[in-house]
Design an enzyme around this catalytic site. Structure first.
Site, PDB file in Angstrom:
ATOM      1  N   ASP A 295       0.881  -1.161   0.000  1.00  0.00           N
ATOM      2  CA  ASP A 295       0.000   0.000   0.000  1.00  0.00           C
ATOM      3  C   ASP A 295       0.933   1.228   0.000  1.00  0.00           C
ATOM      4  O   ASP A 295       2.100   1.121   0.386  1.00  0.00           O
ATOM      5  CB  ASP A 295      -0.875  -0.038   1.258  1.00  0.00           C
TER       6      ASP A 295
ATOM      7  N   ASP B 237      -0.089   5.103   0.782  1.00  0.00           N
ATOM      8  CA  ASP B 237      -0.337   6.104   1.832  1.00  0.00           C
ATOM      9  C   ASP B 237      -0.266   5.464   3.224  1.00  0.00           C
ATOM     10  O   ASP B 237      -1.093   4.613   3.550  1.00  0.00           O
ATOM     11  CB  ASP B 237      -1.736   6.722   1.665  1.00  0.00           C
TER      12      ASP B 237
HETATM   13  C1  BG6 Z   1      -5.863   5.650   0.037  1.00  0.00           C
HETATM   14  C2  BG6 Z   1      -5.963   6.399   1.339  1.00  0.00           C
HETATM   15  O1  BG6 Z   1      -4.550   5.228  -0.164  1.00  0.00           O
HETATM   16  O2  BG6 Z   1      -6.272   6.472  -1.052  1.00  0.00           O
HETATM   17  C3  BG6 Z   1      -7.383   6.941   1.507  1.00  0.00           C
HETATM   18  O3  BG6 Z   1      -5.643   5.534   2.404  1.00  0.00           O
HETATM   19  C4  BG6 Z   1      -7.742   7.796   0.314  1.00  0.00           C
HETATM   20  O4  BG6 Z   1      -7.462   7.668   2.704  1.00  0.00           O
HETATM   21  C5  BG6 Z   1      -7.611   6.979  -0.965  1.00  0.00           C
HETATM   22  O5  BG6 Z   1      -9.077   8.293   0.441  1.00  0.00           O
HETATM   23  C6  BG6 Z   1      -7.930   7.771  -2.229  1.00  0.00           C
HETATM   24  O6  BG6 Z   1      -6.924   8.732  -2.430  1.00  0.00           O
HETATM   25  P1  BG6 Z   1      -6.957   9.857  -3.531  1.00  0.00           P
HETATM   26  O7  BG6 Z   1      -5.534  10.340  -3.569  1.00  0.00           O
HETATM   27  O8  BG6 Z   1      -7.370   9.218  -4.830  1.00  0.00           O
HETATM   28  O9  BG6 Z   1      -7.913  10.894  -3.090  1.00  0.00           O
HETATM   29 MG    MG Z   2      -2.682   3.167   3.613  1.00  0.00          MG
END
Ligand code: BG6
Ligand code: MG
EC number: 5.4.2.6
Length: 210
Positions: free
Chosen positions: A9, A11
């Site tokens: 993963d 984030d």
């Molecule tokens: C995930 C995060 O990796 O990505 C979530 O953990 C987030 O919190 C999701 O909502 C979507 O991210 P983005 O960058 O497309 O808004």
């Molecule tokens: Mg994550």
């Protein structure tokens, strides 16, 4: 290590963009006078932007139209993108950098499995734009975690079976997605208490001991 590949993963695992998500949602919730804290934030880990917004709006006294919601999500993403623009390769910790290199030199295939549509930007900012063997992200999936789609797509890109891959996650729904898809999993950060994880990592570098 008995696995042929590791699917990370992004984030909250590779880098701390989870904090930027938090800051950007916090700005929106303050504007809308909706309560928001770390506990609610932890429920947003791994879920798509729109689903995250819907979780946040559970605390709202007002009902919003689909158009208003789209504008909120866009506004949040704008703030988030501004924070991402300030990221540099220094935002990748030495521990993560060294561990990734060591795993690669052992011959393991390394991939990303993230729900984020901002994945390509983030990888570029932290200097990992060309590092991974496969990148599966919010741009190529229709169902976000706990659906296993993002990991299944990553393993298909690597031409490997789920049983040959280890998923590394900080989200409870991410660990669930891994087990639903038939993957082994390693939980870090907020997911550490997750009973269904195959391994618990106290530090990213612990991956080298698996
Ligand atoms: C995930 C995060 O990796 O990505 C979530 O953990 C987030 O919190 C999701 O909502 C979507 O991210 P983005 O960058 O497309 O808004
Ligand atoms: Mg994550």
């Amino acid at each position: 290590m008995k696995y042929k590949a590791i699917i990370f993963d992004l984030d909250g695992v590779i880098c701390h963009t989870d904090q930027y998500h938090y800051q950007a949602w916090k700005a929106l919730t303050e504007r809308l006078h909706i309560p928001f804290d770390e506990t609610i934030n932890n429920r947003l880990r791994g879920v798509s932007r729109m689903q995250s917004l819907n979780i946040i709006l559970e605390k709202s006294k007002k009902q919003y139209t689909a158009l208003e919601k789209e504008a909120f999500a866009e506004g949040k993403n704008k703030i988030y993108r501004n924070l991402l623009a300030g990221m540099t390769p220094d935002d990748l910790s030495d521990e993560v950098r060294k561990t990734l290199k060591a795993l690669k030199s052992k011959g393991l295939k390394l991939a990303i499995g993230s729900s984020s549509k901002n994945t390509p930007i983030i990888l570029h900012q932290i200097g990992l734009g060309d590092f991974f063997d496969a990148v599966s992200d919010g741009n190529n999936i229709t169902n976000s975690k706990p659906d296993p789609e993002v990991f299944l797509k990553a393993s298909a890109m690597l031409k490997l079976a789920p049983q040959e891959c280890l998923v590394v996650e900080d989200a409870v729904v991410g660990i669930e997605a891994a087990s639903r898809g038939g993957f082994f999993s390693a939980a870090i950060g907020d997911a550490q208490t997750c009973k269904s994880a195959t391994y618990v990592l106290h530090h990213f570098g612990d991956l080298l001991n698996i």
